[in-house]
Design an enzyme around this catalytic site. Structure first.
Site, PDB file in Angstrom:
ATOM      1  CD  GLU A   1      -5.381   4.087   1.964  1.00 22.35           C
ATOM      2  OE1 GLU A   1      -4.482   3.454   2.559  1.00 22.35           O
ATOM      3  OE2 GLU A   1      -6.601   3.796   2.073  1.00 22.35           O
TER       4      GLU A   1
ATOM      5  CG  HIS B   1      -2.013  -0.897   1.284  1.00 22.24           C
ATOM      6  ND1 HIS B   1      -1.878  -2.247   1.128  1.00 22.24           N
ATOM      7  CD2 HIS B   1      -3.353  -0.659   1.444  1.00 22.24           C
ATOM      8  CE1 HIS B   1      -3.092  -2.810   1.188  1.00 22.24           C
ATOM      9  NE2 HIS B   1      -3.994  -1.875   1.378  1.00 22.24           N
TER      10      HIS B   1
HETATM   11  N1  HPA Z   1      -5.149   1.082   3.826  1.00 23.27           N
HETATM   12  C1  HPA Z   1      -4.225   0.591   4.653  1.00 23.27           C
HETATM   13  N2  HPA Z   1      -4.412  -0.524   5.344  1.00 23.27           N
HETATM   14  C2  HPA Z   1      -5.564  -1.165   5.224  1.00 23.27           C
HETATM   15  C3  HPA Z   1      -6.553  -0.694   4.382  1.00 23.27           C
HETATM   16  C4  HPA Z   1      -6.331   0.492   3.644  1.00 23.27           C
HETATM   17  O1  HPA Z   1      -7.172   0.980   2.862  1.00 23.27           O
HETATM   18  N3  HPA Z   1      -7.588  -1.569   4.493  1.00 23.27           N
HETATM   19  C5  HPA Z   1      -7.225  -2.538   5.356  1.00 23.27           C
HETATM   20  N4  HPA Z   1      -6.000  -2.290   5.807  1.00 23.27           N
HETATM   21 ZN    ZN Z   2      -6.147  -1.940   1.248  1.00 23.37          ZN
END
Ligand code: HPA
Ligand code: ZN
Length: 341
Positions: free
Chosen positions: A201, A198
């Site tokens: 975001e 990730h």
């Molecule tokens: N971002 C980061 N960690 C997470 C997310 C997300 O959208 N969903 C579940 N864990």
């Molecule tokens: Zn996620």
């Protein structure tokens, strides 16, 4: 011919590449599991739970999400939540799903890794047998914890290595840069696992760059903030690095102010390899088709864009080339049927 987008998306074969099994527990199932396990909940009704799902950022969501995980105790629980998601995904014509589970959130509560994995894997097998939907499992490391914990998870999961597709990185992004996990990702890659992180975001473009250049990820989960760095956009487009974008998640976690400002259309125009996914569908108010349709409505994505997103999802999956080719042919057939007189 006017496009009936809902009908087109409903029948469009696709892969979902970014969803968290724990984020797919619908409130009804949460109450059922809480009762089964004698776990107290702070809500009395399904409506109250849905009312509580109002977030102002990633952390406010993660607090509720980790709290909701407490209802998952037995192998049967992990089976039931996974089976329910795969049934719902199948109804959205998801032909293949690559799903995250976060073992650390469970082992820290005293639930054995074996309980988690055996329950999830049994549901994946049942879904393939009963519905023909295939799936792969990605273990997500939590970035607010030390890198040593992630390395210990990798070691502990070795007995299941043949059933694990790869590893990811999630949780509170800002202040926990990808570089914190350089050794962990190198170890995952050395052992032959696929890797995703990730990034971008809530974190800056530099986190996306670090994930690609230092962690050498196969995909970026989210990736929104890459657009702040034109040189990085050019690099991601040239490499064809897939971005698993989650539009309704971005809306609910206030990564975007409203859907008309979502960067998905910009990403496609920039030549980025974007895909559409639900992230945590029960918390963010929509499964994968709801995400496709929200983008169609707010961003004016047309039949070419929707088809491209589905094609990208297949090509960005970790499926072998032959199955990818078969699924791409299914997409082309659906497209041709939609345009037939
Ligand atoms: N971002 C980061 N960690 C997470 C997310 C997300 O959208 N969903 C579940 N864990
Ligand atoms: Zn996620």
């Amino acid at each position: 011919m006017a496009l009936d987008a809902a009908r087109y998306v409903a029948g469009l074969p696709k892969a979902e590449l970014h969803m968290h099994i724990e984020g797919s527990i619908e409130p009804e199932l949460m109450f059922e599991l809480a009762a089964r396990n004698g776990v107290p909940l702070r809500w009395k009704t399904v409506e109250e739970v849905r009312q509580a799902y109002r977030f102002h950022n990633l952390q406010s969501f993660l607090d509720l999400y980790y709290d909701g995980c407490r209802v998952l105790v037995t192998e049967r629980d992990f089976h039931d939540v996974t089976r329910a998601y795969l049934r719902r995904a199948h109804a959205d014509r998801v032909r293949h799903a690559e799903m995250f589970i976060g073992p650390q959130g469970h082992t820290r509560r005293g639930v054995a890794l074996e309980t988690v994995l055996e329950g999830v894997l049994a549901a994946m097998d049942a879904a393939e047998r009963e519905d023909g939907i295939t799936s792969g499992l990605l273990l997500g490391a939590q970035r607010h914890l030390p890198e040593e914990d992630a390395l210990a998870m990798l070691e502990a999961a070795e007995p299941w290595r043949d059933r694990i597709l790869g590893y990811g990185l999630g949780g509170a992004e800002v202040g926990n840069p990808p570089s914190k996990f350089a050794r962990f990702f190198a170890a995952c890659r050395e052992r032959g696992f696929r890797v995703t992180a990730h990034a971008g975001e809530e974190g800056p473009a530099s986190y996306v760059r670090e994930s690609v250049e230092l962690l050498q990820v196969d995909r970026i989960d989210h990736g929104n903030s890459c657009l702040d760095d034109p040189a990085l956009v050019a690099e991601l487009a040239a490499r064809g690095t897939p971005l698993t974008v989650c539009p309704l998640s971005n809306l609910r976690l206030r990564v975007v102010e409203d859907m008309t400002r979502h960067p998905l259309a910009t990403m496609l125009r920039a030549g980025l390899n974007a895909t559409v996914n639900s992230d945590d569908p029960s918390y963010f108010g929509g499964y994968v088709n709801d995400n496709y349709l929200a983008c169609h409505e707010a961003l004016g994505l047309d039949i070419d864009d929707l088809t491209l997103l589905a094609r990208n999802s297949i090509r960005a999956s970790f499926l072998p080339a032959e199955r990818q080719a078969a699924l791409l042919a299914d997409i082309d057939a659906w497209r041709a049927a939609a345009e037939a007189p």
